[in-house]
Design a protein around this motif. Structure first.
Motif, mmCIF file in Angstrom:
data_model
loop_
_atom_site.group_PDB
_atom_site.id
_atom_site.type_symbol
_atom_site.label_atom_id
_atom_site.label_comp_id
_atom_site.label_asym_id
_atom_site.label_seq_id
_atom_site.Cartn_x
_atom_site.Cartn_y
_atom_site.Cartn_z
ATOM 1 N N TYR A 183 -43.532 -15.272 15.064
ATOM 2 C CA TYR A 183 -42.828 -14.318 14.214
ATOM 3 C C TYR A 183 -43.276 -14.531 12.771
ATOM 4 O O TYR A 183 -43.344 -15.655 12.297
ATOM 5 C CB TYR A 183 -41.323 -14.539 14.369
ATOM 6 N N THR A 184 -43.571 -13.458 12.061
ATOM 7 C CA THR A 184 -44.073 -13.559 10.686
ATOM 8 C C THR A 184 -42.978 -13.831 9.662
ATOM 9 O O THR A 184 -43.274 -14.204 8.530
ATOM 10 C CB THR A 184 -44.782 -12.259 10.258
ATOM 11 N N TYR A 242 -44.566 -9.577 14.638
ATOM 12 C CA TYR A 242 -45.159 -10.768 15.226
ATOM 13 C C TYR A 242 -46.681 -10.711 15.113
ATOM 14 O O TYR A 242 -47.266 -9.630 14.992
ATOM 15 C CB TYR A 242 -44.807 -10.872 16.713
ATOM 16 N N GLU A 243 -47.265 -11.877 15.195
ATOM 17 C CA GLU A 243 -48.714 -11.989 15.317
ATOM 18 C C GLU A 243 -49.154 -11.116 16.504
ATOM 19 O O GLU A 243 -48.448 -11.025 17.504
ATOM 20 C CB GLU A 243 -49.035 -13.461 15.584
ATOM 21 N N VAL A 275 -51.929 -7.737 13.148
ATOM 22 C CA VAL A 275 -51.443 -8.918 12.445
ATOM 23 C C VAL A 275 -52.102 -10.145 13.072
ATOM 24 O O VAL A 275 -52.008 -10.358 14.284
ATOM 25 C CB VAL A 275 -49.906 -9.030 12.540
ATOM 26 N N PHE A 277 -53.085 -14.518 12.493
ATOM 27 C CA PHE A 277 -52.789 -15.752 11.777
ATOM 28 C C PHE A 277 -54.109 -16.457 11.554
ATOM 29 O O PHE A 277 -54.804 -16.818 12.505
ATOM 30 C CB PHE A 277 -51.832 -16.644 12.588
ATOM 31 N N CYS A 326 -52.061 -18.582 7.196
ATOM 32 C CA CYS A 326 -51.100 -17.535 6.851
ATOM 33 C C CYS A 326 -51.325 -16.295 7.713
ATOM 34 O O CYS A 326 -52.348 -16.150 8.370
ATOM 35 C CB CYS A 326 -51.180 -17.184 5.374
ATOM 36 N N PHE A 327 -50.347 -15.406 7.679
ATOM 37 C CA PHE A 327 -50.460 -14.158 8.417
ATOM 38 C C PHE A 327 -51.274 -13.171 7.603
ATOM 39 O O PHE A 327 -51.047 -13.000 6.412
ATOM 40 C CB PHE A 327 -49.077 -13.585 8.751
ATOM 41 N N TRP A 337 -48.121 -8.142 2.147
ATOM 42 C CA TRP A 337 -46.742 -8.125 2.633
ATOM 43 C C TRP A 337 -45.744 -7.649 1.592
ATOM 44 O O TRP A 337 -44.609 -7.334 1.924
ATOM 45 C CB TRP A 337 -46.334 -9.524 3.090
#
Length: 122
Positions: free
Chosen positions: A56-57, A68-69, A86, A88, A92-93, A100
Motif C-alpha cells: 500500500y502506498t 497499491y503498487e 505504480v 516501487f 519509493c513509490f 503524489w
C-alpha cells in the motif's frame, strides 16, 4: 506513522487477495478473499513464490480508493491524459511523470495482473 499493509496476486488462482499474515521464516503467506458465492471471507496459505506482493502506498485516489503498487492509474493534468503503473523503486513509490502532491487527480482503473489489457489501450 503510515499504515503498512499488503495485498497479493495469487499466481495459481489468478485472484487478488488481502494479506493477513506473512511468515518470512517458513516462506508462506496467508491470503484472504471475499467469496461472493458464500458471502464469506475465505482464508488459505500459499508459498511466497506463488504470489506477487504489492504494498500500500499510503495514498488514496480521487474516489478514496487505496493505491497499491502495481495499480494502473489514470489522470488528466496539464492539458494531458496519462496512464501509468505504480512501481516501487529506489526506495519509493514511482508513478512515472507525475508526482503524489496532486493525488486528487489520480484514479485507480485496475492493476497490471487483473487488467493487463488496460496497459495496451490508448
Amino acid at each position: 506513522m503510515e499504515e503498512v499493509k499488503f495485498r497479493a496476486w495469487d499466481k495459481i488462482e489468478k485472484r487478488m487477495c488481502f494479506v493477513t499474515r506473512i511468515d518470512w521464516v517458513e516462506e508462506n503467506i496467508t491470503l484472504s478473499y471475499y467469496d461472493t458465492f458464500t458471502n464469506n471471507y475465505k482464508e488459505y496459505e500459499r508459498d511466497i513464490d506463488d504470489v506477487e506482493l504489492m504494498q500500500y502506498t499510503g495514498e488514496t485516489d480521487k474516489n478514496n480508493k487505496e493505491i497499491y503498487e502495481s495499480d494502473i492509474i489514470y489522470f488528466e493534468y496539464d492539458y494531458g491524459k496519462y496512464k501509468s503503473v505504480v512501481n516501487f523503486k529506489n526506495g519509493c513509490f514511482d508513478i512515472g511523470v507525475y508526482n503524489w502532491t496532486q493525488a486528487e487527480f489520480i484514479e485507480v482503473i485496475g492493476n497490471k495482473y487483473k487488467n493487463p489489457k488496460l496497459l495496451k489501450e490508448e
